[in-house]
Scaffold this motif. Structure first.
Motif, PDB file in Angstrom:
ATOM      1  N   LEU A 189      16.980 -49.292  26.588  1.00  0.00           N
ATOM      2  CA  LEU A 189      16.635 -50.085  25.558  1.00  0.00           C
ATOM      3  C   LEU A 189      18.178 -50.287  24.780  1.00  0.00           C
ATOM      4  O   LEU A 189      18.247 -51.187  24.313  1.00  0.00           O
ATOM      5  CB  LEU A 189      15.784 -49.604  24.416  1.00  0.00           C
ATOM      6  CG  LEU A 189      14.237 -49.821  24.799  1.00  0.00           C
ATOM      7  CD1 LEU A 189      13.393 -49.070  23.521  1.00  0.00           C
ATOM      8  CD2 LEU A 189      13.837 -50.797  25.377  1.00  0.00           C
ATOM      9  N   GLN A 190      19.113 -49.341  25.376  1.00  0.00           N
ATOM     10  CA  GLN A 190      20.121 -49.350  24.974  1.00  0.00           C
ATOM     11  C   GLN A 190      21.464 -49.887  25.687  1.00  0.00           C
ATOM     12  O   GLN A 190      22.661 -49.728  25.329  1.00  0.00           O
ATOM     13  CB  GLN A 190      20.751 -47.835  24.372  1.00  0.00           C
ATOM     14  CG  GLN A 190      19.897 -47.201  23.331  1.00  0.00           C
ATOM     15  CD  GLN A 190      20.256 -45.702  23.267  1.00  0.00           C
ATOM     16  OE1 GLN A 190      21.220 -45.419  23.252  1.00  0.00           O
ATOM     17  NE2 GLN A 190      19.243 -44.854  22.793  1.00  0.00           N
ATOM     18  N   LEU A 191      20.867 -50.378  26.773  1.00  0.00           N
ATOM     19  CA  LEU A 191      21.734 -50.858  28.013  1.00  0.00           C
ATOM     20  C   LEU A 191      21.809 -52.447  27.918  1.00  0.00           C
ATOM     21  O   LEU A 191      20.818 -53.107  27.716  1.00  0.00           O
ATOM     22  CB  LEU A 191      21.491 -50.269  29.330  1.00  0.00           C
ATOM     23  CG  LEU A 191      21.513 -48.626  29.582  1.00  0.00           C
ATOM     24  CD1 LEU A 191      20.937 -48.257  30.934  1.00  0.00           C
ATOM     25  CD2 LEU A 191      22.894 -48.312  29.091  1.00  0.00           C
ATOM     26  N   ASP A 192      22.945 -52.886  28.254  1.00  0.00           N
ATOM     27  CA  ASP A 192      22.924 -54.317  28.473  1.00  0.00           C
ATOM     28  C   ASP A 192      22.317 -54.673  29.751  1.00  0.00           C
ATOM     29  O   ASP A 192      22.647 -54.533  30.823  1.00  0.00           O
ATOM     30  CB  ASP A 192      24.538 -54.733  28.742  1.00  0.00           C
ATOM     31  CG  ASP A 192      24.858 -56.137  28.657  1.00  0.00           C
ATOM     32  OD1 ASP A 192      25.910 -56.664  28.447  1.00  0.00           O
ATOM     33  OD2 ASP A 192      23.621 -56.981  28.733  1.00  0.00           O
ATOM     34  N   PRO A 193      21.150 -55.759  29.551  1.00  0.00           N
ATOM     35  CA  PRO A 193      20.483 -56.026  30.756  1.00  0.00           C
ATOM     36  C   PRO A 193      21.147 -57.106  31.688  1.00  0.00           C
ATOM     37  O   PRO A 193      20.688 -57.073  32.818  1.00  0.00           O
ATOM     38  CB  PRO A 193      19.169 -56.548  30.140  1.00  0.00           C
ATOM     39  CG  PRO A 193      19.741 -57.120  28.857  1.00  0.00           C
ATOM     40  CD  PRO A 193      20.697 -56.408  28.477  1.00  0.00           C
ATOM     41  N   ASP A 194      22.181 -57.465  31.510  1.00  0.00           N
ATOM     42  CA  ASP A 194      22.789 -58.170  32.280  1.00  0.00           C
ATOM     43  C   ASP A 194      23.876 -57.380  33.322  1.00  0.00           C
ATOM     44  O   ASP A 194      24.222 -58.097  34.197  1.00  0.00           O
ATOM     45  CB  ASP A 194      23.891 -59.207  31.511  1.00  0.00           C
ATOM     46  CG  ASP A 194      23.121 -60.176  30.777  1.00  0.00           C
ATOM     47  OD1 ASP A 194      23.735 -60.960  29.905  1.00  0.00           O
ATOM     48  OD2 ASP A 194      22.000 -60.530  31.219  1.00  0.00           O
ATOM     49  N   THR A 195      24.124 -56.122  32.774  1.00  0.00           N
ATOM     50  CA  THR A 195      25.143 -55.216  33.739  1.00  0.00           C
ATOM     51  C   THR A 195      23.901 -54.103  34.266  1.00  0.00           C
ATOM     52  O   THR A 195      24.375 -53.787  35.411  1.00  0.00           O
ATOM     53  CB  THR A 195      25.931 -54.665  32.804  1.00  0.00           C
ATOM     54  OG1 THR A 195      26.628 -55.898  32.317  1.00  0.00           O
ATOM     55  CG2 THR A 195      26.732 -53.752  33.503  1.00  0.00           C
ATOM     56  N   PHE A 196      23.135 -53.785  33.500  1.00  0.00           N
ATOM     57  CA  PHE A 196      22.142 -52.436  34.097  1.00  0.00           C
ATOM     58  C   PHE A 196      20.878 -53.040  34.513  1.00  0.00           C
ATOM     59  O   PHE A 196      20.096 -53.433  33.779  1.00  0.00           O
ATOM     60  CB  PHE A 196      22.104 -51.518  33.102  1.00  0.00           C
ATOM     61  CG  PHE A 196      23.533 -50.717  32.864  1.00  0.00           C
ATOM     62  CD1 PHE A 196      23.925 -49.704  33.582  1.00  0.00           C
ATOM     63  CD2 PHE A 196      24.398 -51.261  31.968  1.00  0.00           C
ATOM     64  CE1 PHE A 196      25.091 -48.943  33.322  1.00  0.00           C
ATOM     65  CE2 PHE A 196      25.642 -50.622  31.723  1.00  0.00           C
ATOM     66  CZ  PHE A 196      26.201 -49.544  32.421  1.00  0.00           C
ATOM     67  N   ARG A 201      11.099 -47.438  38.987  1.00  0.00           N
ATOM     68  CA  ARG A 201      10.854 -46.686  37.563  1.00  0.00           C
ATOM     69  C   ARG A 201      11.648 -45.706  37.326  1.00  0.00           C
ATOM     70  O   ARG A 201      11.593 -45.421  35.908  1.00  0.00           O
ATOM     71  CB  ARG A 201       9.369 -46.769  37.571  1.00  0.00           C
ATOM     72  CG  ARG A 201       9.000 -45.471  38.866  1.00  0.00           C
ATOM     73  CD  ARG A 201       7.494 -45.394  38.800  1.00  0.00           C
ATOM     74  NE  ARG A 201       7.002 -44.127  39.734  1.00  0.00           N
ATOM     75  CZ  ARG A 201       7.032 -42.916  39.531  1.00  0.00           C
ATOM     76  NH1 ARG A 201       7.262 -42.475  38.291  1.00  0.00           N
ATOM     77  NH2 ARG A 201       6.701 -42.187  40.375  1.00  0.00           N
ATOM     78  N   SER A 202      12.187 -45.152  38.084  1.00  0.00           N
ATOM     79  CA  SER A 202      12.934 -43.993  37.756  1.00  0.00           C
ATOM     80  C   SER A 202      14.639 -43.969  37.919  1.00  0.00           C
ATOM     81  O   SER A 202      15.368 -43.369  37.805  1.00  0.00           O
ATOM     82  CB  SER A 202      12.852 -42.652  38.478  1.00  0.00           C
ATOM     83  OG  SER A 202      12.973 -42.869  40.128  1.00  0.00           O
ATOM     84  N   THR A 203      15.016 -45.372  37.897  1.00  0.00           N
ATOM     85  CA  THR A 203      16.436 -45.641  38.452  1.00  0.00           C
ATOM     86  C   THR A 203      17.024 -47.003  37.907  1.00  0.00           C
ATOM     87  O   THR A 203      16.269 -48.091  37.947  1.00  0.00           O
ATOM     88  CB  THR A 203      16.630 -45.648  39.887  1.00  0.00           C
ATOM     89  OG1 THR A 203      16.122 -44.524  40.746  1.00  0.00           O
ATOM     90  CG2 THR A 203      18.043 -45.718  40.274  1.00  0.00           C
ATOM     91  N   ILE A 204      17.852 -46.857  37.286  1.00  0.00           N
ATOM     92  CA  ILE A 204      18.889 -47.921  36.616  1.00  0.00           C
ATOM     93  C   ILE A 204      20.110 -48.071  37.292  1.00  0.00           C
ATOM     94  O   ILE A 204      21.086 -46.825  37.334  1.00  0.00           O
ATOM     95  CB  ILE A 204      19.047 -47.898  35.236  1.00  0.00           C
ATOM     96  CG1 ILE A 204      17.554 -48.031  34.542  1.00  0.00           C
ATOM     97  CG2 ILE A 204      19.794 -49.081  34.601  1.00  0.00           C
ATOM     98  CD1 ILE A 204      17.522 -47.888  32.910  1.00  0.00           C
ATOM     99  N   VAL A 205      20.849 -49.103  37.863  1.00  0.00           N
ATOM    100  CA  VAL A 205      22.062 -49.174  38.248  1.00  0.00           C
ATOM    101  C   VAL A 205      23.001 -50.154  37.651  1.00  0.00           C
ATOM    102  O   VAL A 205      22.659 -51.166  36.964  1.00  0.00           O
ATOM    103  CB  VAL A 205      21.997 -49.875  39.826  1.00  0.00           C
ATOM    104  CG1 VAL A 205      21.117 -48.930  40.861  1.00  0.00           C
ATOM    105  CG2 VAL A 205      21.316 -51.030  40.133  1.00  0.00           C
ATOM    106  N   ASN A 206      24.210 -49.747  37.676  1.00  0.00           N
ATOM    107  CA  ASN A 206      25.288 -50.841  37.127  1.00  0.00           C
ATOM    108  C   ASN A 206      25.663 -51.698  37.989  1.00  0.00           C
ATOM    109  O   ASN A 206      26.244 -51.267  39.037  1.00  0.00           O
ATOM    110  CB  ASN A 206      26.443 -50.070  36.692  1.00  0.00           C
ATOM    111  CG  ASN A 206      27.536 -50.661  35.874  1.00  0.00           C
ATOM    112  OD1 ASN A 206      27.642 -51.986  36.166  1.00  0.00           O
ATOM    113  ND2 ASN A 206      28.361 -50.056  35.363  1.00  0.00           N
ATOM    114  N   ILE A 207      25.164 -52.954  37.985  1.00  0.00           N
ATOM    115  CA  ILE A 207      25.283 -54.062  39.020  1.00  0.00           C
ATOM    116  C   ILE A 207      27.002 -54.417  39.258  1.00  0.00           C
ATOM    117  O   ILE A 207      27.333 -54.655  40.353  1.00  0.00           O
ATOM    118  CB  ILE A 207      24.777 -55.510  38.518  1.00  0.00           C
ATOM    119  CG1 ILE A 207      24.530 -56.171  39.670  1.00  0.00           C
ATOM    120  CG2 ILE A 207      25.643 -56.042  37.575  1.00  0.00           C
ATOM    121  CD1 ILE A 207      23.475 -55.653  40.929  1.00  0.00           C
ATOM    122  N   GLN A 208      27.664 -53.746  38.374  1.00  0.00           N
ATOM    123  CA  GLN A 208      29.433 -53.950  38.566  1.00  0.00           C
ATOM    124  C   GLN A 208      29.843 -52.901  39.676  1.00  0.00           C
ATOM    125  O   GLN A 208      30.895 -53.197  40.471  1.00  0.00           O
ATOM    126  CB  GLN A 208      29.930 -53.686  37.205  1.00  0.00           C
ATOM    127  CG  GLN A 208      29.859 -54.741  36.270  1.00  0.00           C
ATOM    128  CD  GLN A 208      30.471 -54.759  35.094  1.00  0.00           C
ATOM    129  OE1 GLN A 208      31.152 -53.513  34.803  1.00  0.00           O
ATOM    130  NE2 GLN A 208      30.518 -55.579  34.179  1.00  0.00           N
TER     131      GLN A 208
END
Length: 248
Positions: A189-196, A201-208
Motif C-alpha cells: 500500500l506504500q509503494l508506487d503501483p506504476d513502479t512496483f 501473491r508473495s512477490t512484488i518487483v521493481n519494474i525499473q
C-alpha cells in the motif's frame, strides 16, 4: 520538566534519539523508551507525557495508529524514513516530524518549536490524521533495513524486489538482502503501483530493474531481473501485466 515518551523499533536509532534529547533538551525527562507501537500506546495512556516522539513505521501499530487509538492528548512528533504520511501537512505546521536521516540542527529546530507549543494545550490531531490517511498519495521513498547491528536507509528505487516471508518481507537489492518486519500486504500500500508490480501473491518487483520476461512451453512466465541470478515466477493472475513484454 517536560515528560517525554519515545517509540522507535530500531534500537540504535532509539538510543541515538535518547542521547541527543538529553544533550539538546536539558529540561526534557524521558519517562519511557519503547520499541513498538503497543508499548507506546500503553506508556502514553498510563504515564501521560507532555511530548511523544513516534516512529511511523513500526511492525505492530504505526505511529499514526497509536495516536488514533490514544485517549491522552499530548504534543506529537512523528519520525519517518519516508513521506507517505502527509509531509505537506507536517510542513504546514499542523504536526511536527523528523524525516530520517535527520540532522542535529533539524532536531534542535524541532525542540525549539515544541518549547513554543508547550505554552498551549495540544491540538487534537486525530481528525487530521484520518484525513491524511484517506487522501494522501505520497509513496514510500526510503526503507529502513537492519542486518545484525548495522542498519541502512535504502532508496526505494534501489530495491529490486520484495518477497513475503511469513510476517516479514525479504528485501533484495544488488548488494544485499534483509528482512523487514511488515506484512507484504501492508508494504504494498506504500509503494508506487506504476513502479512496483505485484507478480505473485508473495512477490512484488521493481519494474525499473526488469531485464526481460520469458514464457516457457508450459506457458509459465518468468521475470528476469537485471541484477538477480534467479528468475521470478509470474503467476497467471498477474501475467496480463507483461503480455506486451514477453518474449519466447
Amino acid at each position: 520538566m517536560v515528560n517525554i515518551v519515545i517509540a522507535e523499533d530500531e534500537g540504535i536509532l532509539r538510543l541515538n534519539l535518547e542521547r541527543k534529547l538529553k544533550k539538546y533538551w536539558p529540561q526534557g525527562n524521558i519517562i519511557a523508551s519503547d520499541k513498538c507501537g503497543k508499548e507506546a500506546l500503553e506508556s502514553i495512556e498510563n504515564l501521560k507525557p507532555d511530548v511523544v516522539f513516534l516512529d511511523i513505521q513500526m511492525g505492530d501499530l504505526t505511529g499514526i495508529e497509536v495516536i488514533q487509538q490514544c485517549k491522552h492528548q499530548c504534543h506529537v512528533v512523528f519520525i519517518t524514513a519516508y513521506d507517505k504520511y502527509a509531509i505537506e501537512a507536517f510542513e504546514a505546521g499542523a504536526i511536527d516530524y523528523l524525516l530520517k536521516p535527520y540532522s542535529d540542527k533539524r532536531l534542535k529546530d524541532c525542540i525549539d518549536r515544541l518549547n513554543v507549543r508547550l505554552a498551549s494545550a495540544p491540538i487534537d490531531i486525530k481528525q487530521l490524521l484520518s484525513n491524511i490517511s484517506a487522501s494522501n498519495e505520497h509513496y514510500l521513498k526510503w526503507l529502513k533495513i537492519q542486518i545484525g547491528s548495522k542498519f541502512w536507509l535504502l532508496d526505494i528505487k534501489d530495491i529490486i524486489c520484495f518477497k513475503a516471508c511469513g510476517r516479514y518481507v525479504k528485501v533484495l537489492t544488488k548488494d544485499r538482502e534483509a528482512l523487514v518486519r511488515m506484512p507484504l500486504k501492508n508494504l504494498s500500500l506504500q509503494l508506487d503501483p506504476d513502479t512496483f508490480w505485484q507478480v505473485h501473491r508473495s512477490t512484488i518487483v521493481n519494474i525499473q530493474h526488469l531485464d526481460f520476461v520469458q514464457t516457457s512451453d508450459s506457458e509459465q512466465m518468468h521475470a528476469h531481473m537485471k541484477q538477480l541470478p534467479e528468475a521470478i515466477a509470474v503467476s497467471r493472475s498477474f501475467a496480463h501485466l507483461f503480455r506486451n513484454l514477453s518474449a519466447d
